[in-house]
Design an enzyme around this catalytic site. Sequence first.
Site, short mmCIF file in Angstrom:
data_model
loop_
_atom_site.label_atom_id
_atom_site.label_comp_id
_atom_site.label_asym_id
_atom_site.label_seq_id
_atom_site.Cartn_x
_atom_site.Cartn_y
_atom_site.Cartn_z
N HIS A 341 4.12 1.79 13.86
CA HIS A 341 2.88 2.44 13.41
C HIS A 341 1.73 2.25 14.39
CE1 HIS A 341 2.78 -1.73 12.40
NE2 HIS A 341 1.48 -1.64 12.20
N ASP A 342 1.99 1.65 15.54
CA ASP A 342 0.94 1.44 16.55
C ASP A 342 1.22 2.24 17.82
OD1 ASP A 342 -0.22 -0.54 14.92
OD2 ASP A 342 0.99 -2.12 15.82
C1 NOJ Z 1 -0.37 -5.57 14.54
C2 NOJ Z 1 -0.16 -4.44 13.61
O1 NOJ Z 1 1.05 -3.81 13.92
C3 NOJ Z 1 -1.36 -3.51 13.75
O2 NOJ Z 1 -1.18 -2.30 13.05
C4 NOJ Z 1 -2.58 -4.25 13.27
O3 NOJ Z 1 -3.71 -3.42 13.47
C5 NOJ Z 1 -2.76 -5.56 14.04
N1 NOJ Z 1 -1.55 -6.30 14.15
C6 NOJ Z 1 -3.80 -6.43 13.40
O4 NOJ Z 1 -3.32 -6.98 12.22
#
Ligand code: NOJ
Length: 552
Positions: A341-342
């Site tokens: 999701h990133d």
């Molecule tokens: C990693 C997560 O995958 C991401 O979506 C999140 O924004 C950050 N950690 C902070 O928790």
Amino acid sequence: MSHTILDDSNAEGEWWKKTTAYHVYVRSFYDSNGDGIGDIQGIIEKLDYLHDLGYETIWVSPFTQSPQKDFGYDISDYLSISPEYGDMPLFEKLVEEVHRRNMKLIFDLVLNHTSSEHSWFTESASSRDNPKADWYIWKDGKGRKGLRPPNNWRAMAGNKAWTYHPQRKQFYYTAFLPFQPDLNYHNPEVKQAMFDVIRFWLNKGVDGFRLDIISAIYEDSELRSNPLSLRLTPSDKSLSIFFQHLKNNFLHEKSFEFATELRRVVDEFDNPKRVLIGESHGDESLIRRFCHNDGQRGLHAVFLFKAISTPFKAEKYREMLMTFEKHFPEPLIPTLVFSNHDRTRVISRLGGSIEKAKLLALFQFTCRGIPFTYFGDEIGIPRVRIPLKHGKDAIAIQHKWVPQFLVDRSSEILNRDECRTPMLWNERLSAGFCEDSAEPWLPVADSFREINVEKQISEPQSLLNFYRKIIRLRNRTPTLHVGSLEIVHNLCDRKILAYRRIYKGEKHMVLLNISHQQVKNPLNKPALLSTHPPSPAHRLQPFEGRIINESH
Ligand code: NOJ
């Protein structure tokens, strides 16, 4: 025959060794109540879809109380459910429904930080001598007025790591974004509070956790500045960003010890056993330490992000496999990440090619490790371009000053909304993600009439049907899920990535032609499964992958 081989991973109850996992981004999966936001009931309604594909585990993104500035990764209460997703009885029903299908449920445990709206933080920030004063990382600023940050640390998201808090007249530290203050794990009370959170959910029957940014859990207790580095932008290969090496705030020695403590807590629950998978960035030789050498004391596995940025070429993949096998030999479990999701959607990184997506899936489901796939990759949801200025994602908001033309040139996303757009279920308005009258929280991909679950179910050669075949084959073939892996170096053409999985005398050869050319098949035998429609056995088509049972 393969199905008569005893599968040890099951016998010991180590279910994660054979499982296949599907990552549900709850907000985008299925909206059951017409508010345009996916929810827990939506997951329940789609469990049969996942079960039918053959997935045995689901990983659900955060759903507990949160101001949703980072869509749940900013938690304001660890023990209650965010109303937009459901409530506790509904969550309990989800656990029950998952287990009724013989599946497992894990979710994100965000240990490193809370939301700045968590009552622990509000209390901690209220004075320098309240009972929670030391629960977060506070430090006086430098300079005559104390308004300069205590050291040079940068956060993972590229921002400054220190934020001044006027009430305490001190700075607090954040490894990620300024509204996500880091907890102070040097304080034993914090640890105990989190261990209780863990026990709470394990008592509810949750099967384990994905540990959010576990590499950031501890920092140098003296808060020493980081050494300088030449690197500006982040990479999956190094822990440097903005011209500094994140030596003192990432992968601290104590974080590895912490993994052992966490393991002890989850091992209190052993019927069934529970699992811990770490989101950790950095060199494999370091992050393997989260798992110790035997896989029995620390985390069960860590995500290996290098897989995302490794070019899809036979030579590069061979090198990558060698590195992973070197640092994560059995009984360790290398767990490759291709999407989440990133990050940019898989199919978009592969230039939109369904052929390549099938080949990559064949690779992921046949190499050692736990295959985790991100929702929608099984149908090839593409990256949906959403300008930074319209971004709802906190990273996009933080970077909205970056010129759009620069963002457009990059293969990696800065606006994470682009990989979080809703699931494409069918041809209806909003792709069946929500009711026709509702507005989805993010736009659905324009191509939803061509790319959706309903359509792909009816097309025998679709990506979705290939996922079903490969997952099911893996599930029923111990060699493919617990077998050891041997890279085959000189058998054939260098354009072919070849490896063998071996278990109790049974051998499966996997051949991946990662090239545009037809190549000679070094093993002229019928395939158990191919990414392509049947073709002469002695040739591999461009981007064709095959699995061949060598034992028969
Ligand atoms: C990693 C997560 O995958 C991401 O979506 C999140 O924004 C950050 N950690 C902070 O928790």
